[in-house]
Design a protein around this motif. Sequence first.
Motif, PDB file in Angstrom:
ATOM      1  N   THR A   1       0.840  -1.195   0.000  1.00  0.00           N
ATOM      2  CA  THR A   1       0.000   0.000   0.000  1.00  0.00           C
ATOM      3  C   THR A   1       0.878   1.250   0.000  1.00  0.00           C
ATOM      4  OG1 THR A   1      -0.170  -0.241   2.407  1.00  0.00           O
ATOM      5  CG2 THR A   1      -2.007  -1.054   1.066  1.00  0.00           C
ATOM      6  N   GLN A   2       0.268   2.354  -0.415  1.00  0.00           N
ATOM      7  CA  GLN A   2       0.961   3.641  -0.471  1.00  0.00           C
ATOM      8  C   GLN A   2       0.422   4.565   0.617  1.00  0.00           C
ATOM      9  OE1 GLN A   2       2.369   4.388  -4.821  1.00  0.00           O
ATOM     10  NE2 GLN A   2       0.147   4.473  -4.869  1.00  0.00           N
ATOM     11  N   ASP A   3       1.041   5.720   0.768  1.00  0.00           N
ATOM     12  CA  ASP A   3       0.645   6.638   1.838  1.00  0.00           C
ATOM     13  C   ASP A   3      -0.809   7.081   1.729  1.00  0.00           C
ATOM     14  OD1 ASP A   3       3.147   6.546   3.019  1.00  0.00           O
ATOM     15  OD2 ASP A   3       3.913   8.254   1.885  1.00  0.00           O
ATOM     16  N   ASP A   4      -1.351   7.109   0.502  1.00  0.00           N
ATOM     17  CA  ASP A   4      -2.752   7.523   0.339  1.00  0.00           C
ATOM     18  C   ASP A   4      -3.719   6.337   0.452  1.00  0.00           C
ATOM     19  OD1 ASP A   4      -2.246   6.192  -2.017  1.00  0.00           O
ATOM     20  OD2 ASP A   4      -2.822   7.850  -3.343  1.00  0.00           O
ATOM     21  N   GLY A   5      -3.203   5.164   0.831  1.00  0.00           N
ATOM     22  CA  GLY A   5      -4.051   3.994   1.024  1.00  0.00           C
ATOM     23  C   GLY A   5      -4.271   3.152  -0.210  1.00  0.00           C
ATOM     24  N   THR A   6      -3.761   3.590  -1.355  1.00  0.00           N
ATOM     25  CA  THR A   6      -3.981   2.845  -2.593  1.00  0.00           C
ATOM     26  C   THR A   6      -2.948   1.732  -2.746  1.00  0.00           C
ATOM     27  OG1 THR A   6      -2.654   4.377  -3.916  1.00  0.00           O
ATOM     28  CG2 THR A   6      -5.027   4.855  -3.705  1.00  0.00           C
ATOM     29  N   ILE A   7      -3.138   0.908  -3.759  1.00  0.00           N
ATOM     30  CA  ILE A   7      -2.383  -0.334  -3.892  1.00  0.00           C
ATOM     31  C   ILE A   7      -1.305  -0.199  -4.970  1.00  0.00           C
ATOM     32  CG2 ILE A   7      -2.558  -2.796  -4.437  1.00  0.00           C
ATOM     33  CD1 ILE A   7      -5.477  -2.667  -3.435  1.00  0.00           C
ATOM     34  N   LEU A   8      -0.069  -0.411  -4.563  1.00  0.00           N
ATOM     35  CA  LEU A   8       1.060  -0.373  -5.497  1.00  0.00           C
ATOM     36  C   LEU A   8       1.187  -1.696  -6.260  1.00  0.00           C
ATOM     37  CD1 LEU A   8       3.540   1.378  -6.366  1.00  0.00           C
ATOM     38  CD2 LEU A   8       4.839   0.147  -4.624  1.00  0.00           C
ATOM     39  N   ASP A   9       0.860  -2.806  -5.588  1.00  0.00           N
ATOM     40  CA  ASP A   9       0.860  -4.128  -6.207  1.00  0.00           C
ATOM     41  C   ASP A   9       0.266  -5.107  -5.205  1.00  0.00           C
ATOM     42  OD1 ASP A   9       1.268  -6.118  -8.088  1.00  0.00           O
ATOM     43  OD2 ASP A   9       3.419  -6.324  -7.729  1.00  0.00           O
ATOM     44  N   ASP A  10      -0.198  -6.265  -5.696  1.00  0.00           N
ATOM     45  CA  ASP A  10      -0.539  -7.359  -4.787  1.00  0.00           C
ATOM     46  C   ASP A  10       0.529  -8.435  -4.932  1.00  0.00           C
ATOM     47  OD1 ASP A  10      -1.452  -8.070  -7.349  1.00  0.00           O
ATOM     48  OD2 ASP A  10      -3.227  -9.112  -6.605  1.00  0.00           O
ATOM     49  N   LEU A  11       0.673  -9.250  -3.915  1.00  0.00           N
ATOM     50  CA  LEU A  11       1.791 -10.193  -3.890  1.00  0.00           C
ATOM     51  C   LEU A  11       1.475 -11.367  -2.987  1.00  0.00           C
ATOM     52  CD1 LEU A  11       4.641  -8.995  -1.514  1.00  0.00           C
ATOM     53  CD2 LEU A  11       2.417  -7.847  -1.567  1.00  0.00           C
ATOM     54  N   MET A  12       2.298 -12.419  -3.124  1.00  0.00           N
ATOM     55  CA  MET A  12       2.256 -13.574  -2.235  1.00  0.00           C
ATOM     56  C   MET A  12       3.502 -13.540  -1.362  1.00  0.00           C
ATOM     57  SD  MET A  12      -0.564 -15.104  -3.122  1.00  0.00           S
ATOM     58  CE  MET A  12      -0.595 -16.855  -2.760  1.00  0.00           C
ATOM     59  N   ILE A  13       3.311 -13.781  -0.070  1.00  0.00           N
ATOM     60  CA  ILE A  13       4.395 -13.763   0.910  1.00  0.00           C
ATOM     61  C   ILE A  13       4.452 -15.122   1.585  1.00  0.00           C
ATOM     62  CG2 ILE A  13       5.300 -12.672   2.998  1.00  0.00           C
ATOM     63  CD1 ILE A  13       3.514 -10.216   2.259  1.00  0.00           C
ATOM     64  N   THR A  14       5.617 -15.766   1.537  1.00  0.00           N
ATOM     65  CA  THR A  14       5.799 -17.074   2.155  1.00  0.00           C
ATOM     66  C   THR A  14       6.868 -16.991   3.231  1.00  0.00           C
ATOM     67  OG1 THR A  14       5.160 -18.277   0.159  1.00  0.00           O
ATOM     68  CG2 THR A  14       6.524 -19.464   1.738  1.00  0.00           C
ATOM     69  N   ASN A  15       6.570 -17.572   4.397  1.00  0.00           N
ATOM     70  CA  ASN A  15       7.596 -17.724   5.421  1.00  0.00           C
ATOM     71  C   ASN A  15       8.362 -19.000   5.100  1.00  0.00           C
ATOM     72  OD1 ASN A  15       9.179 -18.167   7.667  1.00  0.00           O
ATOM     73  ND2 ASN A  15       7.564 -17.692   9.160  1.00  0.00           N
ATOM     74  N   ALA A  16       9.560 -18.844   4.552  1.00  0.00           N
ATOM     75  CA  ALA A  16      10.384 -19.984   4.156  1.00  0.00           C
ATOM     76  C   ALA A  16      11.351 -20.400   5.268  1.00  0.00           C
ATOM     77  CB  ALA A  16      11.147 -19.653   2.881  1.00  0.00           C
ATOM     78  N   GLY A  17      11.076 -19.966   6.485  1.00  0.00           N
ATOM     79  CA  GLY A  17      11.913 -20.335   7.624  1.00  0.00           C
ATOM     80  C   GLY A  17      13.000 -19.319   7.876  1.00  0.00           C
ATOM     81  N   ASP A  18      14.067 -19.385   7.099  1.00  0.00           N
ATOM     82  CA  ASP A  18      15.179 -18.452   7.284  1.00  0.00           C
ATOM     83  C   ASP A  18      15.036 -17.202   6.430  1.00  0.00           C
ATOM     84  OD1 ASP A  18      15.545 -19.593   4.812  1.00  0.00           O
ATOM     85  OD2 ASP A  18      17.656 -20.106   5.105  1.00  0.00           O
ATOM     86  N   SER A  19      13.925 -17.099   5.707  1.00  0.00           N
ATOM     87  CA  SER A  19      13.725 -15.947   4.822  1.00  0.00           C
ATOM     88  C   SER A  19      12.238 -15.803   4.520  1.00  0.00           C
ATOM     89  CB  SER A  19      14.502 -16.139   3.514  1.00  0.00           C
ATOM     90  OG  SER A  19      14.029 -17.288   2.825  1.00  0.00           O
ATOM     91  N   LEU A  20      11.897 -14.674   3.910  1.00  0.00           N
ATOM     92  CA  LEU A  20      10.566 -14.469   3.331  1.00  0.00           C
ATOM     93  C   LEU A  20      10.714 -14.548   1.824  1.00  0.00           C
ATOM     94  CD1 LEU A  20       9.243 -11.468   5.471  1.00  0.00           C
ATOM     95  CD2 LEU A  20       8.605 -13.880   5.703  1.00  0.00           C
ATOM     96  N   PHE A  21       9.877 -15.346   1.202  1.00  0.00           N
ATOM     97  CA  PHE A  21       9.898 -15.540  -0.251  1.00  0.00           C
ATOM     98  C   PHE A  21       8.673 -14.835  -0.829  1.00  0.00           C
ATOM     99  CE2 PHE A  21       8.653 -18.525  -3.828  1.00  0.00           C
ATOM    100  CZ  PHE A  21       9.627 -18.078  -4.722  1.00  0.00           C
ATOM    101  N   LEU A  22       8.894 -13.866  -1.704  1.00  0.00           N
ATOM    102  CA  LEU A  22       7.809 -13.062  -2.273  1.00  0.00           C
ATOM    103  C   LEU A  22       7.660 -13.360  -3.753  1.00  0.00           C
ATOM    104  CD1 LEU A  22       8.713  -9.517  -0.821  1.00  0.00           C
ATOM    105  CD2 LEU A  22       7.679 -11.452   0.373  1.00  0.00           C
ATOM    106  N   VAL A  23       6.411 -13.400  -4.221  1.00  0.00           N
ATOM    107  CA  VAL A  23       6.126 -13.443  -5.654  1.00  0.00           C
ATOM    108  C   VAL A  23       5.323 -12.202  -5.986  1.00  0.00           C
ATOM    109  CG1 VAL A  23       5.005 -14.689  -7.536  1.00  0.00           C
ATOM    110  CG2 VAL A  23       6.194 -15.976  -5.740  1.00  0.00           C
ATOM    111  N   ILE A  24       5.855 -11.396  -6.930  1.00  0.00           N
ATOM    112  CA  ILE A  24       5.250 -10.114  -7.270  1.00  0.00           C
ATOM    113  C   ILE A  24       4.907 -10.089  -8.760  1.00  0.00           C
ATOM    114  CG2 ILE A  24       6.308  -8.815  -5.396  1.00  0.00           C
ATOM    115  CD1 ILE A  24       8.602  -8.063  -7.165  1.00  0.00           C
ATOM    116  N   ASN A  25       4.024  -9.181  -9.139  1.00  0.00           N
ATOM    117  CA  ASN A  25       3.537  -9.141 -10.511  1.00  0.00           C
ATOM    118  C   ASN A  25       4.604  -8.676 -11.495  1.00  0.00           C
ATOM    119  OD1 ASN A  25       0.715  -9.996 -10.620  1.00  0.00           O
ATOM    120  ND2 ASN A  25       0.369  -8.307  -9.194  1.00  0.00           N
TER     121      ASN A  25
END
Length: 370
Positions: A95-119
Amino acid sequence: MADQESELLKTALYDLHVELGAKMVPFAGYAMPVQYPLGVKGEHLHTRAKAGLFDVSHMGQVRLTGENRVAELEKLVPGDIAILKPGRTRYSAFTQDDGTILDDLMITNAGDSLFLVINAACKDDDIVHMRANLGDGVSLEEIDDRALLALQGPDAAKVLARFAPSVADLKFMSFAEIEIAGSLCFVTRSGYTGEDGFEISVPNADAEALARKLLAEEEVEAIGLGARDSLRLEAGLCLYGNDIDTTTTPVEGDLNWIINKRRRAEGGFKGADVILDQLEHGADRKRVGIKPEGNAPAREHTQILNADGEDIGEITSGGFGPTVDGPIAMGYVAIEFAEPGTKVDLMVRGKARPAEVVELPFAPHRYFRG
């Protein structure tokens, strides 16, 4: 087209797509298959009935490491990442400061890291955004040596289990590192079709061999972007750039469910003041499902009118739904017209055509929850 295609990026499966007779089109800077000889409708129905294999390697894959990765990412998304257990995945949005959406994404807790998939279309901007806003104690790595395949449909688990039996134990929105056909893959039981299925991050060098093995199974067909779009529309899932963007908030987009109790109470993410105010008092408009009467589809930017002919909104995604065998759409309407059953008109080719606001999804979700 040849000159244009030579300037486009190519995924690790490009040569396979061409070999399979795909119609290649420019998409987010890549040459991507929009359909194969089976055709969009055939591919769509096959995925609903059996299993479809999608190349989604154009999407961005990112790894966040460091002791502050969770707290820092939570400044940029309204989702509760701290509660995300290892091996679990969550849908969220930048999200941005005005509340709008910059992108949607998937966030995975991979244990030692966060794995993100973005558009794909947003990944460069997303990475700039993260590098500018993630504080100390976080390292960002762009993963550019892996392809991303999606195996979707009611037979997806049966097919993938032939190569990796342990995938059968995964539940919807869960993750594991699994060896498939000799390659170490990052596997999430997720997708964007409304069906059960998996997204498989595989090294580029192994991607074509894995795709060929999966396609050799009798249940599996190659599926292009055309059917991917009609499948996600039937499932009532947002397409970034159409249904959500930098003019829409999560509340307007009917994504309240991505903001849990703790984040609502504490805030602390970009645009929290706007979003939390909308959660409490309501937004002026809302994303809804719309079912046109008759057979004429209503495409994006189609004007939505009330019974008095007044403009109350706009279609953001629309087309033919092969599963429901008729036209379907999503769009934004003024909040007083958002109740399912509300009659509206759509301006299609200069003529007002009747339609109705309906509950989403158009086709039921069939995720495997165990």
